[in-house]
Design an enzyme around this catalytic site. Structure first.
Site, mmCIF file in Angstrom:
data_model
loop_
_atom_site.group_PDB
_atom_site.id
_atom_site.type_symbol
_atom_site.label_atom_id
_atom_site.label_comp_id
_atom_site.label_asym_id
_atom_site.label_seq_id
_atom_site.Cartn_x
_atom_site.Cartn_y
_atom_site.Cartn_z
ATOM 1 N N HIS A 57 0.858 -1.184 0.000
ATOM 2 C CA HIS A 57 0.000 0.000 0.000
ATOM 3 C C HIS A 57 0.896 1.236 0.000
ATOM 4 C CE1 HIS A 57 -3.681 -2.128 1.998
ATOM 5 N NE2 HIS A 57 -3.131 -2.870 1.047
ATOM 6 N N GLU A 59 1.034 3.851 1.860
ATOM 7 C CA GLU A 59 1.559 4.237 3.168
ATOM 8 C C GLU A 59 2.740 3.357 3.574
ATOM 9 O OE1 GLU A 59 -2.988 4.872 3.294
ATOM 10 O OE2 GLU A 59 -1.589 3.454 2.403
ATOM 11 N N CYS A 87 -6.349 2.012 5.827
ATOM 12 C CA CYS A 87 -7.036 0.786 6.248
ATOM 13 C C CYS A 87 -6.438 0.330 7.575
ATOM 14 C CB CYS A 87 -6.854 -0.299 5.175
ATOM 15 S SG CYS A 87 -5.140 -0.862 4.996
ATOM 16 N N CYS A 90 -2.594 -0.452 7.343
ATOM 17 C CA CYS A 90 -1.739 0.741 7.294
ATOM 18 C C CYS A 90 -1.779 1.519 8.606
ATOM 19 C CB CYS A 90 -2.147 1.634 6.122
ATOM 20 S SG CYS A 90 -1.798 0.865 4.530
#
Length: 155
Positions: A57, A59, A87, A90
């Site tokens: 992801h 992040e 999410c 993360c």
């Protein structure tokens, strides 16, 4: 309503430019940067589909970039700007490395844990009390996501 500074807008625009790179690579258009003392210390965009790795992801990529560049594990006094609400995966990592502030663009009603679906920042088990501000340039972030998902539905 949250008021954002011109610096916040500048940094979110950089995160949006990274999201566009993800989009051009055929990945979900999310970008993230980490800022400390008004300097960008890490950057990332979604690489999950491109690298066939669900952990990449934006992040996570930005945090790994920062750690690789500076050799530091704790990112206290830093802010992460991300175009989509984090999410739980993360958010857990952001908490683990002790990032002090999250500023995000679009809310995520299905997976977001900073107010969209749930709000993990209010839970006691998280020892790092992170400040969360959402909705910065949300329309721009949402439009990138809508365009991406519309294009994959056509295929």
């Amino acid at each position: 309503m949250t008021s954002f500074s011109s610096k916040d807008i500048k940094f979110m625009n950089i995160a949006l430019s990274l999201a566009k790179i993800a989009l051009n690579n055929g990945d979900i258009p999310v970008g993230a940067i980490i800022v400390k003392d008004d300097l960008i210390i890490g950057k990332g965009y979604n690489l999950s589909k491109l690298k066939n790795d669900p952990t990449l992801h934006a992040e996570v990529v930005a945090i790994k970039d920062t750690i690789k560049k500076y050799g530091i594990y704790t990112l206290k006094d830093s802010t992460i700007y991300t175009t989509l609400e984090p999410c739980m995966f993360c958010f857990g990592l952001i908490n683990q490395v002790k990032i002090g502030k999250i500023i995000f663009g679009a809310y995520d009603k299905n997976n977001g844990v900073c107010g969209g679906w749930q709000d993990f920042s209010l839970l006691k088990p998280f020892y790092n009390k992170v400040i969360v501000l959402g909705g910065l340039l949300s329309e721009e972030s949402q439009q990138l996501l809508k365009n991406f998902f519309k294009s994959i539905r056509k295929k």
